[in-house]
Design a protein around this motif. Structure first.
Motif, PDB file in Angstrom:
ATOM      1  N   LEU A 159       0.841  -1.310  -0.036  1.00 19.65           N
ATOM      2  CA  LEU A 159      -0.183  -0.053  -0.047  1.00 19.65           C
ATOM      3  C   LEU A 159       0.945   1.286   0.174  1.00 19.65           C
ATOM      4  O   LEU A 159       0.500   2.193  -0.592  1.00 19.65           O
ATOM      5  N   GLU A 160       1.842   1.135   0.873  1.00 23.39           N
ATOM      6  CA  GLU A 160       2.755   2.332   1.030  1.00 23.39           C
ATOM      7  C   GLU A 160       3.459   2.626  -0.375  1.00 23.39           C
ATOM      8  O   GLU A 160       3.480   3.719  -0.796  1.00 23.39           O
ATOM      9  N   ALA A 161       3.922   1.470  -1.026  1.00 24.39           N
ATOM     10  CA  ALA A 161       4.678   1.754  -2.119  1.00 24.39           C
ATOM     11  C   ALA A 161       3.967   2.292  -3.391  1.00 24.39           C
ATOM     12  O   ALA A 161       4.180   3.112  -4.128  1.00 24.39           O
ATOM     13  N   THR A 162       2.512   1.778  -3.354  1.00 21.27           N
ATOM     14  CA  THR A 162       1.859   2.209  -4.236  1.00 21.27           C
ATOM     15  C   THR A 162       1.448   3.572  -4.391  1.00 21.27           C
ATOM     16  O   THR A 162       1.324   4.669  -5.109  1.00 21.27           O
ATOM     17  N   LYS A 163       1.008   4.307  -3.026  1.00 27.31           N
ATOM     18  CA  LYS A 163       0.995   5.276  -2.625  1.00 27.31           C
ATOM     19  C   LYS A 163       1.937   6.362  -3.117  1.00 27.31           C
ATOM     20  O   LYS A 163       1.845   7.173  -3.879  1.00 27.31           O
ATOM     21  N   GLU A 164       3.176   5.886  -2.605  1.00 32.28           N
ATOM     22  CA  GLU A 164       4.078   6.781  -2.999  1.00 32.28           C
ATOM     23  C   GLU A 164       4.442   7.021  -4.339  1.00 32.28           C
ATOM     24  O   GLU A 164       4.815   8.108  -5.061  1.00 32.28           O
ATOM     25  N   PHE A 165       4.308   5.745  -5.225  1.00 31.77           N
ATOM     26  CA  PHE A 165       5.031   5.729  -6.697  1.00 31.77           C
ATOM     27  C   PHE A 165       3.592   6.718  -7.230  1.00 31.77           C
ATOM     28  O   PHE A 165       4.044   7.525  -8.212  1.00 31.77           O
ATOM     29  N   TYR A 166       2.577   6.406  -6.988  1.00 35.60           N
ATOM     30  CA  TYR A 166       1.605   7.227  -7.857  1.00 35.60           C
ATOM     31  C   TYR A 166       1.296   8.601  -7.377  1.00 35.60           C
ATOM     32  O   TYR A 166       0.856   9.541  -8.238  1.00 35.60           O
ATOM     33  N   THR A 167       1.598   8.999  -6.208  1.00 34.52           N
ATOM     34  CA  THR A 167       1.407  10.331  -5.803  1.00 34.52           C
ATOM     35  C   THR A 167       2.258  11.234  -6.536  1.00 34.52           C
ATOM     36  O   THR A 167       1.943  12.354  -7.003  1.00 34.52           O
ATOM     37  N   SER A 168       3.502  10.753  -6.767  1.00 29.04           N
ATOM     38  CA  SER A 168       4.529  11.757  -7.370  1.00 29.04           C
ATOM     39  C   SER A 168       4.286  11.470  -9.171  1.00 29.04           C
ATOM     40  O   SER A 168       4.098  12.419  -9.853  1.00 29.04           O
ATOM     41  N   SER A 169       4.047  10.190  -9.510  1.00 31.86           N
ATOM     42  CA  SER A 169       4.049  10.053 -10.875  1.00 31.86           C
ATOM     43  C   SER A 169       2.628  10.687 -11.585  1.00 31.86           C
ATOM     44  O   SER A 169       2.746  11.087 -12.778  1.00 31.86           O
ATOM     45  N   SER A 170       1.610  10.673 -10.694  1.00 31.77           N
ATOM     46  CA  SER A 170       0.414  11.231 -11.332  1.00 31.77           C
ATOM     47  C   SER A 170       0.448  12.735 -11.474  1.00 31.77           C
ATOM     48  O   SER A 170      -0.001  12.937 -12.291  1.00 31.77           O
ATOM     49  N   SER A 171       1.194  13.278 -10.547  1.00 29.31           N
ATOM     50  CA  SER A 171       1.083  14.759 -10.622  1.00 29.31           C
ATOM     51  C   SER A 171       2.150  14.893 -11.807  1.00 29.31           C
ATOM     52  O   SER A 171       1.721  16.054 -12.529  1.00 29.31           O
ATOM     53  N   GLN A 172       3.250  14.436 -11.850  1.00 28.97           N
ATOM     54  CA  GLN A 172       4.150  14.623 -12.985  1.00 28.97           C
ATOM     55  C   GLN A 172       3.486  14.306 -14.388  1.00 28.97           C
ATOM     56  O   GLN A 172       3.653  15.191 -15.459  1.00 28.97           O
ATOM     57  N   TYR A 173       2.737  13.139 -14.400  1.00 25.07           N
ATOM     58  CA  TYR A 173       2.116  13.013 -15.444  1.00 25.07           C
ATOM     59  C   TYR A 173       1.236  13.976 -16.100  1.00 25.07           C
ATOM     60  O   TYR A 173       1.069  14.481 -17.315  1.00 25.07           O
ATOM     61  N   LEU A 174       0.457  14.456 -15.354  1.00 24.84           N
ATOM     62  CA  LEU A 174      -0.527  15.598 -15.451  1.00 24.84           C
ATOM     63  C   LEU A 174      -0.037  16.915 -16.058  1.00 24.84           C
ATOM     64  O   LEU A 174      -0.485  17.172 -16.922  1.00 24.84           O
ATOM     65  N   SER A 175       1.241  17.319 -15.373  1.00 21.29           N
ATOM     66  CA  SER A 175       1.846  18.391 -15.581  1.00 21.29           C
ATOM     67  C   SER A 175       2.489  18.354 -16.983  1.00 21.29           C
ATOM     68  O   SER A 175       2.434  19.367 -17.721  1.00 21.29           O
ATOM     69  N   GLU A 176       2.785  17.121 -17.344  1.00 19.74           N
ATOM     70  CA  GLU A 176       3.496  16.954 -18.669  1.00 19.74           C
ATOM     71  C   GLU A 176       2.585  16.688 -19.789  1.00 19.74           C
ATOM     72  O   GLU A 176       2.959  17.119 -20.982  1.00 19.74           O
ATOM     73  N   ASN A 177       1.371  16.017 -19.581  1.00 22.76           N
ATOM     74  CA  ASN A 177       0.855  15.754 -20.768  1.00 22.76           C
ATOM     75  C   ASN A 177      -0.620  16.334 -20.848  1.00 22.76           C
ATOM     76  O   ASN A 177      -1.210  16.040 -21.589  1.00 22.76           O
ATOM     77  N   GLY A 178      -1.088  17.186 -19.887  1.00 18.90           N
ATOM     78  CA  GLY A 178      -2.286  17.723 -19.866  1.00 18.90           C
ATOM     79  C   GLY A 178      -3.441  16.919 -19.538  1.00 18.90           C
ATOM     80  O   GLY A 178      -3.368  15.617 -19.256  1.00 18.90           O
ATOM     81  N   VAL A 179      -4.693  17.333 -19.189  1.00 19.45           N
ATOM     82  CA  VAL A 179      -5.512  16.544 -18.479  1.00 19.45           C
ATOM     83  C   VAL A 179      -6.257  15.475 -19.343  1.00 19.45           C
ATOM     84  O   VAL A 179      -6.632  14.418 -18.734  1.00 19.45           O
ATOM     85  N   GLN A 180      -6.343  15.689 -20.509  1.00 18.35           N
ATOM     86  CA  GLN A 180      -7.264  14.603 -21.438  1.00 18.35           C
ATOM     87  C   GLN A 180      -6.268  13.577 -21.483  1.00 18.35           C
ATOM     88  O   GLN A 180      -6.941  12.302 -21.384  1.00 18.35           O
ATOM     89  N   ASN A 181      -4.992  13.731 -21.623  1.00 23.89           N
ATOM     90  CA  ASN A 181      -4.189  12.501 -21.775  1.00 23.89           C
ATOM     91  C   ASN A 181      -4.026  11.942 -20.462  1.00 23.89           C
ATOM     92  O   ASN A 181      -3.842  10.742 -20.062  1.00 23.89           O
ATOM     93  N   TYR A 182      -3.831  12.680 -19.289  1.00 22.51           N
ATOM     94  CA  TYR A 182      -4.057  12.214 -18.095  1.00 22.51           C
ATOM     95  C   TYR A 182      -4.981  11.306 -17.645  1.00 22.51           C
ATOM     96  O   TYR A 182      -5.098  10.281 -17.002  1.00 22.51           O
ATOM     97  N   MET A 183      -6.501  11.498 -18.227  1.00 26.17           N
ATOM     98  CA  MET A 183      -7.707  10.779 -17.852  1.00 26.17           C
ATOM     99  C   MET A 183      -7.228   9.324 -18.509  1.00 26.17           C
ATOM    100  O   MET A 183      -7.636   8.483 -17.748  1.00 26.17           O
ATOM    101  N   ARG A 184      -6.786   9.389 -19.629  1.00 26.06           N
ATOM    102  CA  ARG A 184      -6.355   8.173 -20.400  1.00 26.06           C
ATOM    103  C   ARG A 184      -5.518   7.407 -19.416  1.00 26.06           C
ATOM    104  O   ARG A 184      -5.606   6.190 -19.211  1.00 26.06           O
ATOM    105  N   TYR A 185      -4.194   8.154 -18.983  1.00 23.35           N
ATOM    106  CA  TYR A 185      -3.406   7.403 -18.230  1.00 23.35           C
ATOM    107  C   TYR A 185      -3.941   6.876 -17.115  1.00 23.35           C
ATOM    108  O   TYR A 185      -3.544   5.725 -16.535  1.00 23.35           O
ATOM    109  N   ALA A 186      -4.667   7.764 -16.270  1.00 14.80           N
ATOM    110  CA  ALA A 186      -5.337   7.265 -14.931  1.00 14.80           C
ATOM    111  C   ALA A 186      -6.375   6.087 -15.123  1.00 14.80           C
ATOM    112  O   ALA A 186      -5.975   4.907 -14.305  1.00 14.80           O
ATOM    113  N   SER A 187      -6.830   5.869 -16.201  1.00 13.18           N
ATOM    114  CA  SER A 187      -7.637   4.858 -16.446  1.00 13.18           C
ATOM    115  C   SER A 187      -6.878   3.510 -16.811  1.00 13.18           C
ATOM    116  O   SER A 187      -7.250   2.676 -16.601  1.00 13.18           O
ATOM    117  N   ASP A 188      -5.803   3.760 -17.643  1.00  9.67           N
ATOM    118  CA  ASP A 188      -5.076   2.488 -17.703  1.00  9.67           C
ATOM    119  C   ASP A 188      -4.380   2.233 -16.558  1.00  9.67           C
ATOM    120  O   ASP A 188      -4.335   0.937 -16.491  1.00  9.67           O
TER     121      ASP A 188
END
Ligand SMILES: [Zn+2]
Ligand SMILES: [Zn+2]
Ligand SMILES: [Zn+2]
Lengths: 109, 780
Positions: free
Chosen positions: B209-238
């Motif tokens: 649980l800890e590892a998952t939290k840590e991984f996605y807390t940083s990588s989700s924000s990073q993805y969002l800021s680099e790729n924009g929200v529409q791509n982010y939705m696809r990313y999150a869904s994948d």
């Protein structure tokens, strides 16, 4: 328009042509006459059931016997649904409106 | 130990069965088993026998065996510990550990078998102790392993497993079996049967649980800021589906474990909830652009969190209302006059919105409800055009009503176009007409004031039946049943059904009338319709008209015939509805005109003086028609739509029937003729009835007023009915029940309800509660 016409054709020819053929301009071919019938009553509402006499009484409405629900007139000239009156006289043989003894004058048909 | 020799030992008299003698023989076999070395069948069976005999000789033997076993196992596990911890590199350590553990765990199933006697002994001694730890030897093995190896390498194992997890998430391939092995060892190591997952939960699940939290807390924000929200939705869904698969693979999925759910909930929070504002901001844009695939992704994401789709529902609603209304406004000019265009536009919108809900939201019932709410607003909107229902305040407690949507009126007009012989109904196949009628019913479902629809529908039906212009009588009757099916109130539908019945009765009567007059003029020239006033006519109004003698002569004949047939009935002629055809002969040719009786009355005025110009005033005297009806009739003869040559001509020419004055002169157009494709025809038939109303303006007003009065009456009735049943009710509850009762006919406006309540209070049907003025009490 009439002037233009008369230049081409002498007016008398036109008149002769218009009058000689078969009389009237317009002749009747068919007439579809529409009339509404209603019971020849003094009061539109049946005093027993409070429904218009032109509509069937409530019982006939629910039995879908609208066409069979006729009107009855008493000697006093008051009128009701026949169905309603038949039930009424079992209790009281007087006209609900004038209290005279009920005698049928005629039935609607 | 030997000193504990007992009477049972003596009984045997044979020293060979005591523990001390036997153990040296058993011990090597145990070691071989632990090391997964081969043993013979004989050795295996001896072990069983020896354990059994030792235990039967010496009651202390089980404890001794257990102690000896413990020592052997401990020594064995120490050796393994030494060999495993030689590996300093994570993956080598993991591999070595898993390999040894797998072997050991297999032996945990075998080694206990020969030692059944210890088990029996144990449970016999502690009869009332819970038997949960059914397998002493196995527990012993696992606990030893736990103490001497696991406690030592646990944190290394976990960190190795988690670092593999990290690598896998970052896209590096590796052996998934290793992580699975670690998880299994955490689960299987536990010997506490009341909480079998204790070690797993405490260490493995927590780290995962800890590892998952840590991984996605940083990588989700990073993805969002680099790729924009529409791509982010696809990313999150994948990522969500990827993590779902991963969690099912790596986490314990037995029914006591909530691990997968726990991790996924945490993931929803990190991937969706923390970014939901940014995601939802896209919703209006995507809806406007009809980006159904992206919307579907958004919908699936947002639906994972509580109340997540609520803002999307609001978005959809305002989109439908805005699009619907702006579409209506853009086409206002056409649709306010053309019912076909209006209804097609409405249906087009409905189809559009329904497709959107289907493609973007998978027909989710919550989105369907939003569509319905919004579409209802479009249908009942009054900003583009409205219907004014006026009252003259005759009715108790009524004041001016609020404007209503014109939709029900236009729906009824559209229905008429489909059911009457029209270019439209001729163009369509039977199936197409049915489909369109069904779509009318669909829109009708959203109409608030269905009573208005029924009023117009009845007017049109009357017209079709009287003029015999129905395209298909079967469809007419089907329509009545469909109206019943969609919940139109029975009192309205029954009236329609009655008209069909009545017209059949009247047809029979006409046949009989013609038979009676066979051979006479009457039979050839006259058809009669004698209708039941209760079923057809609402208005008391009769328009007086002086009939041409040609017609007047028939009236007594018909009345005589009818009097003989029926008793107690009176006939009222409705010449406003009657019609016919006449021959018009002039110098150009001979034509058949289909006309109303009023048109006939006007035209026949020229029979005596065909060349004359006759004034409006004289025509009024001749026909006795009221001014408005005479104007309308004359207008239809001098300016019939789309006709090149009119029957009558007016002098001076006028632009509207309102401009006729007493001195306007009219004369027959001697050059009247039919023009087809630019050619003048000498013969032909033309219908001049067109859309001429069979009702007067006054009747229309009366009809509108009738609707308002009927609504007031229905509202009063319903309030009394509710109060009679409830005896005592709050204002709010009363309003709710009232709307429920009336909604199939109309939605009573609040103002009207209030007025009717006041009226009923004034007239002592009910009163206000003295302690609580918003509560009403029924008065019998
Ligand atoms: Zn009655
Ligand atoms: Zn009856
Ligand atoms: Zn009487």
């Amino acid at each position: 328009m009439a002037d233009g016409q008369s230049l081409e054709e002498p007016p008398k020819v036109k008149k002769a042509k218009g009058k000689t053929p078969t009389g009237p301009l317009f002749t009747l071919k068919k007439w579809n006459a529409v009339a509404m019938w209603s019971w020849d009553v003094e009061c539109d509402t049946c005093a027993i059931c409070r429904v218009q006499v032109m509509d069937a009484c409530l019982r006939c409405q629910s039995d879908k016997k609208q066409e069979e629900c006729i009107v009855v007139w008493g000697e006093c000239n008051h009128s009701f649904h026949n169905c309603c009156m038949q039930l009424w006289i079992k209790q009281n043989n007087r006209c609900p409106l004038c209290q005279q003894e009920w005698t049928v004058q005629r039935f609607g048909s | 130990m030997a000193s504990v020799g007992t009477s049972s030992a003596l009984l045997r008299g044979n020293g060979s069965s005591n523990f001390t003698d036997q153990w040296p023989k058993m011990q090597p076999i145990v070691v071989k088993l632990l090391k997964q070395q081969e043993i013979t069948r004989q050795e295996w069976q001896d072990l069983f026998w020896d354990v059994h005999t030792v235990c039967s000789w010496d009651e202390k033997a089980p404890a001794k065996i257990q102690k000896a076993l413990e020592e052997v196992i401990l020594e064995f596990t120490r050796e393994i510990q030494t060999s495993v911890s030689q590996h300093k590199e994570e993956s080598a350590l993991l591999k070595a550990y898993i390999k040894e553990w797998t072997k050991f765990f297999t032996q945990c199933q075998y080694l206990p078998l020969p030692f059944q006697s210890i088990e029996v002994e144990n449970s016999a001694n502690k009869a009332n102790k819970k038997r949960q730890e059914g397998n002493k030897v196995q527990v012993l093995m696992l606990q030893t392993w736990n103490r001497s190896i696991f406690a030592d390498v646990r944190s290394q194992l976990l960190s190795a497993a988690m670092s593999f997890l990290y690598k896998e998430r970052s896209g590096e391939a590796y052996d998934a079996q290793l992580v699975i092995g670690v998880r299994e060892s955490f689960v299987n190591l536990c010997t506490d049967t009341s909480n079998k997952l204790q070690i797993y939960l405490e260490y493995f699940e927590k780290s995962y649980l800890e590892a998952t939290k840590e991984f996605y807390t940083s990588s989700s924000s990073q993805y969002l800021s680099e790729n924009g929200v529409q791509n982010y939705m696809r990313y999150a869904s994948d990522k969500i589906s990827e993590e779902q698969r991963r969690a099912t693979r790596y986490l314990e999925t037995s029914k006591d474990s909530q691990s997968v759910k726990l991790v996924m909930t945490e993931l929803d929070r990190i991937l969706i909830k923390t970014h939901s504002d940014v995601i939802l901001e896209e919703c209006p844009k995507l809806i406007s652009a009809n980006e159904v695939e992206k919307l579907m992704v958004m919908y699936r994401l947002m639906d994972r969190i509580a109340n997540g789709v609520d803002p999307m529902l609001k978005c959809l609603e305002s989109h439908i209302v805005n699009t619907g209304l702006s579409d209506m406004k853009a086409h206002a000019e056409v649709i306010t006059t053309d019912s076909e265009k209006y209804i097609e536009e409405l249906l087009k919108l409905f189809k559009l919105f329904s497709e959107l809900v289907k493609d973007a939201f998978g027909d989710d019932s919550r989105f369907l409800t939003s569509r319905d709410i919004a579409y209802k607003k479009v249908v009942n909107d009054v900003s583009v055009f409205k219907l004014e229902l006026g009252t003259k305040g005759k009715v108790s407690g009524a004041s001016k009503t609020h404007p209503e949507s014109k939709c029900p009126e236009l729906l009824a007009n559209y229905c008429d176009l489909l059911l009457r012989k029209t270019p439209l109904s001729k163009k369509l196949t039977s199936e197409e007409i049915d489909e369109k009628l069904r779509s009318v019913l669909l829109v009708l479902k959203y109409v608030q004031n269905k009573d208005v629809f029924m009023r117009y529908h009845k007017t049109h039906l009357t017209r079709r039946l009287i003029l015999e212009t129905s395209a298909d009588s079967e469809k007419e009757e089907n329509m009545v049943e469909w109206l019943r099916d969609v919940g139109m109130p029975a009192e309205y539908v029954n009236k329609l059904a009655r008209m069909f019945q009545d017209i059949k009765v009247s047809d029979d009567l006409n046949t009989e009338f013609k038979d009676k007059n066979k051979g006479s003029d009457t039979a050839d020239l006259v058809n009669i319709k004698v209708l039941n006033a209760g079923a057809w006519s609402r208005s008391s109004e009769r328009v007086p008209v002086s009939l041409p003698t040609e017609l007047e002569d028939f009236i007594p004949e018909v009345e005589e015939f009818y009097r003989k047939k029926h008793n107690g009935r009176k006939l009222t002629w409705h010449h406003i509805m009657s019609n016919g055809s006449i021959t018009f002969q002039n110098q150009v040719g001979k034509y058949e005109l289909e006309v109303t009786t009023f048109q006939m009355a006007v035209l026949f005025a020229w029979n005596q003086r065909p060349e004359d110009k006759i004034s409006f005033e004289s025509l009024r005297l001749a026909t006795e028609l009221p001014d408005p009806e005479l104007r309308r009739t004359l207008w239809s003869l001098v300016a019939f739509p789309k006709m090149k040559r009119q029957v009558l001509l007016a002098e001076p020419e006028v632009a509207s029937f309102k401009e006729f004055c007493d001195l306007t002169m009219f004369y027959v157009n001697q050059e009247f003729g039919l023009v087809k494709q630019g050619k003048l025809q000498k013969r032909g038939k033309i219908n001049l009835i067109g859309r001429l109303q069979l009702t007067t303006e006054k009747t229309k007003e009366e009809d509108n007023e009738g609707i308002v009065q009927l609504r007031i009456l229905r509202t009063q009735e319903a309030i009394v009915k509710i109060m009679k049943m409830r005896k005592r009710l709050t204002n709010a509850a009363l309003q709710t029940e009232l709307v429920e009762i009336l909604k199939n006919m109309f939605i009573p406006p609040k103002k009207m309800i209030k007025e009717q309540i006041e009226w009923l209070i004034e007239n002592k049907y009910m009163k206000r509660d003295e302690d609580n003025l918003s509560t009403f009490i029924y008065l019998a």
